[in-house]
Design an enzyme around this catalytic site. Structure first.
Site, PDB file in Angstrom:
ATOM      1  N   ASP A  73       0.828  -1.210   0.000  1.00  0.00           N
ATOM      2  CA  ASP A  73       0.000   0.000   0.000  1.00  0.00           C
ATOM      3  C   ASP A  73       0.866   1.267   0.000  1.00  0.00           C
ATOM      4  OD1 ASP A  73      -2.610   0.841  -0.066  1.00  0.00           O
ATOM      5  OD2 ASP A  73      -3.020   0.573   2.059  1.00  0.00           O
ATOM      6  N   ALA A 122      -3.964   9.970   6.868  1.00  0.00           N
ATOM      7  CA  ALA A 122      -2.927  10.295   5.877  1.00  0.00           C
ATOM      8  C   ALA A 122      -2.393   8.985   5.311  1.00  0.00           C
ATOM      9  CB  ALA A 122      -1.812  11.086   6.539  1.00  0.00           C
ATOM     10  N   TRP A 123      -1.497   9.077   4.332  1.00  0.00           N
ATOM     11  CA  TRP A 123      -1.047   7.851   3.675  1.00  0.00           C
ATOM     12  C   TRP A 123       0.244   7.262   4.236  1.00  0.00           C
ATOM     13  CZ3 TRP A 123       3.449   9.858   2.206  1.00  0.00           C
ATOM     14  CH2 TRP A 123       3.487  11.158   1.661  1.00  0.00           C
ATOM     15  N   ASN A 124       0.832   7.908   5.227  1.00  0.00           N
ATOM     16  CA  ASN A 124       2.145   7.402   5.653  1.00  0.00           C
ATOM     17  C   ASN A 124       2.069   6.236   6.644  1.00  0.00           C
ATOM     18  OD1 ASN A 124       1.168   9.147   7.591  1.00  0.00           O
ATOM     19  ND2 ASN A 124       3.164  10.038   8.048  1.00  0.00           N
ATOM     20  N   PRO A 135      -9.811   6.193   4.996  1.00  0.00           N
ATOM     21  CA  PRO A 135      -8.367   6.163   4.751  1.00  0.00           C
ATOM     22  C   PRO A 135      -8.000   7.189   3.682  1.00  0.00           C
ATOM     23  CG  PRO A 135      -9.372   3.984   4.415  1.00  0.00           C
ATOM     24  CD  PRO A 135     -10.480   4.968   4.502  1.00  0.00           C
ATOM     25  N   THR A 176      -5.126  20.964   4.690  1.00  0.00           N
ATOM     26  CA  THR A 176      -6.325  20.127   4.861  1.00  0.00           C
ATOM     27  C   THR A 176      -6.918  20.346   6.248  1.00  0.00           C
ATOM     28  OG1 THR A 176      -5.394  18.487   3.376  1.00  0.00           O
ATOM     29  CG2 THR A 176      -7.190  17.747   4.766  1.00  0.00           C
ATOM     30  N   GLU A 191      -4.124  16.319  13.773  1.00  0.00           N
ATOM     31  CA  GLU A 191      -2.721  15.868  13.777  1.00  0.00           C
ATOM     32  C   GLU A 191      -2.129  16.271  12.443  1.00  0.00           C
ATOM     33  OE1 GLU A 191      -1.040  14.706  16.123  1.00  0.00           O
ATOM     34  OE2 GLU A 191      -2.560  14.100  17.569  1.00  0.00           O
ATOM     35  N   GLY A 225       0.985  18.697  10.016  1.00  0.00           N
ATOM     36  CA  GLY A 225       2.380  18.589   9.592  1.00  0.00           C
ATOM     37  C   GLY A 225       3.366  19.286  10.519  1.00  0.00           C
ATOM     38  N   CYS A 260       5.456  12.769   9.945  1.00  0.00           N
ATOM     39  CA  CYS A 260       5.066  14.150  10.296  1.00  0.00           C
ATOM     40  C   CYS A 260       5.995  14.777  11.316  1.00  0.00           C
ATOM     41  CB  CYS A 260       3.653  14.140  10.837  1.00  0.00           C
ATOM     42  SG  CYS A 260       3.461  12.956  12.177  1.00  0.00           S
ATOM     43  N   GLU A 265      -3.157  12.246  20.619  1.00  0.00           N
ATOM     44  CA  GLU A 265      -3.429  10.838  20.398  1.00  0.00           C
ATOM     45  C   GLU A 265      -2.644  10.044  21.433  1.00  0.00           C
ATOM     46  OE1 GLU A 265      -5.253  10.091  16.544  1.00  0.00           O
ATOM     47  OE2 GLU A 265      -3.231  10.478  15.827  1.00  0.00           O
TER      48      GLU A 265
HETATM   49  P1  NAD Z   1      -3.557  15.374   3.119  1.00  0.00           P
HETATM   50  O1  NAD Z   1      -3.784  16.554   3.986  1.00  0.00           O
HETATM   51  O2  NAD Z   1      -3.399  15.571   1.673  1.00  0.00           O
HETATM   52  O3  NAD Z   1      -4.755  14.315   3.281  1.00  0.00           O
HETATM   53  C1  NAD Z   1      -5.094  13.769   4.541  1.00  0.00           C
HETATM   54  C2  NAD Z   1      -6.477  13.153   4.451  1.00  0.00           C
HETATM   55  O4  NAD Z   1      -7.447  14.190   4.339  1.00  0.00           O
HETATM   56  C3  NAD Z   1      -6.719  12.236   3.244  1.00  0.00           C
HETATM   57  O5  NAD Z   1      -7.477  11.133   3.667  1.00  0.00           O
HETATM   58  C4  NAD Z   1      -7.521  13.114   2.290  1.00  0.00           C
HETATM   59  O6  NAD Z   1      -8.354  12.392   1.421  1.00  0.00           O
HETATM   60  C5  NAD Z   1      -8.356  13.900   3.284  1.00  0.00           C
HETATM   61  N1  NAD Z   1      -8.877  15.182   2.802  1.00  0.00           N
HETATM   62  C6  NAD Z   1      -8.290  16.074   1.988  1.00  0.00           C
HETATM   63  N2  NAD Z   1      -9.080  17.155   1.825  1.00  0.00           N
HETATM   64  C7  NAD Z   1     -10.191  16.938   2.572  1.00  0.00           C
HETATM   65  C8  NAD Z   1     -11.380  17.686   2.848  1.00  0.00           C
HETATM   66  N3  NAD Z   1     -11.572  18.894   2.324  1.00  0.00           N
HETATM   67  N4  NAD Z   1     -12.304  17.146   3.673  1.00  0.00           N
HETATM   68  C9  NAD Z   1     -12.130  15.931   4.232  1.00  0.00           C
HETATM   69  N5  NAD Z   1     -11.020  15.178   4.011  1.00  0.00           N
HETATM   70  C10 NAD Z   1     -10.066  15.676   3.205  1.00  0.00           C
HETATM   71  O7  NAD Z   1      -2.306  14.647   3.777  1.00  0.00           O
HETATM   72  P2  NAD Z   1      -1.441  13.443   3.184  1.00  0.00           P
HETATM   73  O8  NAD Z   1      -0.734  13.973   1.998  1.00  0.00           O
HETATM   74  O9  NAD Z   1      -2.288  12.236   3.064  1.00  0.00           O
HETATM   75  O10 NAD Z   1      -0.416  13.182   4.368  1.00  0.00           O
HETATM   76  C11 NAD Z   1       0.718  13.935   4.572  1.00  0.00           C
HETATM   77  C12 NAD Z   1       0.497  15.019   5.595  1.00  0.00           C
HETATM   78  O11 NAD Z   1      -0.019  14.455   6.802  1.00  0.00           O
HETATM   79  C13 NAD Z   1       1.783  15.709   5.992  1.00  0.00           C
HETATM   80  O12 NAD Z   1       1.564  17.098   6.103  1.00  0.00           O
HETATM   81  C14 NAD Z   1       2.094  15.125   7.354  1.00  0.00           C
HETATM   82  O13 NAD Z   1       2.892  15.934   8.170  1.00  0.00           O
HETATM   83  C15 NAD Z   1       0.735  14.918   7.920  1.00  0.00           C
HETATM   84  N6  NAD Z   1       0.761  13.900   8.978  1.00  0.00           N
HETATM   85  C16 NAD Z   1       0.589  14.289  10.279  1.00  0.00           C
HETATM   86  C17 NAD Z   1       0.663  13.349  11.296  1.00  0.00           C
HETATM   87  C18 NAD Z   1       0.490  13.733  12.746  1.00  0.00           C
HETATM   88  O14 NAD Z   1       0.205  12.869  13.547  1.00  0.00           O
HETATM   89  N7  NAD Z   1       0.669  14.977  13.118  1.00  0.00           N
HETATM   90  C19 NAD Z   1       0.895  12.010  10.989  1.00  0.00           C
HETATM   91  C20 NAD Z   1       1.055  11.645   9.650  1.00  0.00           C
HETATM   92  C21 NAD Z   1       0.989  12.603   8.652  1.00  0.00           C
END
Ligand code: NAD
Length: 487
Positions: free
Chosen positions: A93, A151-153, A177, A232, A250, A252, A284, A461
């Site tokens: 994935d 997020a996807w990580n 997801p 987001t 949670e 960036g 993150c 969390e």
């Molecule tokens: P992203 O913000 O692009 O997407 C996150 C999620 O939000 C996805 O499921 C996406 O489909 C959804 N989304 C996007 N727009 C939306 C909207 N308007 N309404 C509802 N849902 C919406 O993030 P990403 O690219 O998947 O992940 C990377 C980011 O996540 C980085 O900035 C990283 O730092 C952050 N992150 C933070 C943590 C933490 O615990 N602080 C952990 C992991 C990742």
């Protein structure tokens, strides 16, 4: 397609499909192979998930915390038994190496199930408040239906970190997801049913950026817990505020890691590498601004270069591989763009900086990259890159480095490497961050709270603190005598 699930969504205890939704293609980032094809949720799917969660939540909330916790504990055991299978799926994935997913993903999800299942019977108590003759008590009550957005990580970890406290507190949980990594949460849903969770309490609804708002804006959703980027977070928190929903954000970061002259250099380099190259830098809380005191700069950079160049990149399912590709092509283009900006703005490329030769040309690989002589104003020192790009900055004095470390809109995490414990605690106090590590980096066991300050979000969390975010207090005043009134 080697990871095709039975259907796209998991609602009311079973797989559900609606092919009218936009196609979500799951691509193995190491080779470009399409491993599954799913559909984003339609409004009908969203309504089905909400109706099933609503029907299930009331009886679930009436069960004792011990009974709810027992189910989560069973789920944690099944996750551990299937760790290999779940980790391979997580690798397909996300592209993260199996060497990592086998120790850090589903197992960390199991930890959350085990921890929250175990603490619930004691941690969901209210208080008794003496008031002279009268008295009051408080009850912790569930919020209703909680929406988790991932997020996807860390797809499986994020699903479990959010679901475990939400469920044990008596809520129903719907997980959306990331559309980039939709597979793992479906397996977690299967496992929870096998562990005895009544149907409807953990629903998985796939969704792209169109389907996400359908869920967030639904009036039956009481709380949204998002893991994602700051932009987001602003959108989702803004939409939730319109209906005064609870939120956990949670988001960036651009966290500082500070290495003083007296630090154990090899240990500090280990911290810097873990905090920049684990999960190909897609973490993150990464310490992407590594401030190194000038007295050890040369030694630090020379050993960092040697150790970074020894990292083994390659096929993520090979257990010897230490670093895999980025999650997809667009992320790779974004990261390569930042590397070019770093060069153009005058940072010194110490190592890496491009696509490695000895990997699949269809894969989304980027070499582990280190820039030295980075200054605070450079784009690579200010913006979250979310890739294997470490910025090393020089500093001379403690006060100076603390001020520079804090000069960012983010506040997720930070790290200090020093042998002087008084200084370590002084610097920790001064850093504006939700989590700070002393002489290590990025360890997040379930027992400790995790979350950000400033633009990195709010809410926590893990740990007992998370339960506060999935319950609210009801206060009951008990009069022991007559009710007196002046009229
Ligand atoms: P992203 O913000 O692009 O997407 C996150 C999620 O939000 C996805 O499921 C996406 O489909 C959804 N989304 C996007 N727009 C939306 C909207 N308007 N309404 C509802 N849902 C919406 O993030 P990403 O690219 O998947 O992940 C990377 C980011 O996540 C980085 O900035 C990283 O730092 C952050 N992150 C933070 C943590 C933490 O615990 N602080 C952990 C992991 C990742």
């Amino acid at each position: 397609m080697r990871a095709q699930p039975k259907a796209s969504h998991f609602i009311d205890g079973e797989y559900v499909e609606d092919t009218a939704g936009n196609v979500i293609e799951c691509v193995y980032p190491a080779t470009g192979e399409v491993v599954a094809r799913l559909h984003s949720a339609t409004p009908a799917i969203v309504e089905k998930a909400i109706a099933s969660a609503k029907a299930a939540q009331k009886d679930w909330a009436k069960m004792s915390p011990t009974a709810r916790g027992r189910i989560l504990y069973r789920a944690s055991q099944i996750i551990r038994e299937r760790n290999r299978e779940l980790s391979e799926l997580e690798t397909l994935d996300t592209g993260k190496p199996i060497q990592e997913t086998i120790v850090a993903d589903s197992t960390s999800g199991a930890d959350a199930m085990e921890f929250f299942g175990g603490v619930a019977p004691a941690a969901l108590n209210g208080e008794q408040i003496p008031l002279g003759g009268d008295w009051a008590y408080t009850k912790r009550i569930p919020l209703g239906i909680v929406l988790g957005i991932g997020a996807w990580n860390y797809p499986q970890q994020i699903a479990c970190w959010k679901a475990a406290p939400a469920l044990v507190a008596g809520n129903a949980f719907i997980f959306k997801p990331s559309e980039v990594t939709p597979l793992g949460a479906l397996k977690i849903a299967e496992i929870l049913i096998e562990a005895g969770l009544p149907k409807g309490l953990f629903n998985v609804v796939q969704g792209d950026r169109d389907a996400g708002p359908l869920l967030v804006n639904h009036p039956e959703i009481a709380k949204v817990s998002l893991t994602g980027s700051v932009p987001t977070g602003r959108k989702v928190a803004g939409a939730a505020a319109g209906q005064l929903k609870h939120v956990t954000m949670e988001l960036g970061g651009k966290s500082p890691m500070i290495v003083f002259d007296d630090a154990d250099v090899e240990s500090a380099i280990s911290g810097a590498m873990l905090g920049n190259f684990y999960s190909a830098g897609q973490v993150c809380s990464n310490g992407t601004r590594v401030f190194v005191q000038t007295g050890i700069k040369d030694r630090f950079l020379s050993r960092l270069k040697t150790r970074t160049e020894a990292i083994r990149m390659g096929e993520p399912l090979d257990e010897a591989t230490q670093m895999g590709p980025l999650v997809n092509r667009s992320q790779r283009e974004k990261v390569l763009g930042y590397i070019e900006k770093g060069k153009a703005e005058g940072a010194r490329l110490l190592t890496g900086g491009g696509i490695p030769n000895d990997v699949s040309s269809e894969g989304c690989f980027v070499q582990p990259t280190v820039f030295a002589d980075v200054t605070d104003g450079m784009t690579i020192a200010r913006e979250e890159i979310f890739g294997p790009v470490m910025c090393v900055l020089d500093f001379d004095h403690e006060d100076e480095v603390v001020a520079r470390a804090n000069a960012t809109e983010f506040g997720l995490a930070g790290g200090v490497f020093t042998a002087d414990m008084a200084r370590a605690h002084r610097v920790v106090d001064a850093l504006e961050a939700g989590t700070v590590w002393i002489n290590t980096y990025n360890l997040c066991p379930v027992e400790i709270p995790f979350g950000g300050v400033k633009q990195s979000g709010f809410g926590r969390e893990n740990s007992l603190a998370a339960l506060n975010h999935y319950t609210e207090l009801k206060t009951v005043y008990v009069a022991m005598g007559k009710c007196e009134a002046p009229y």
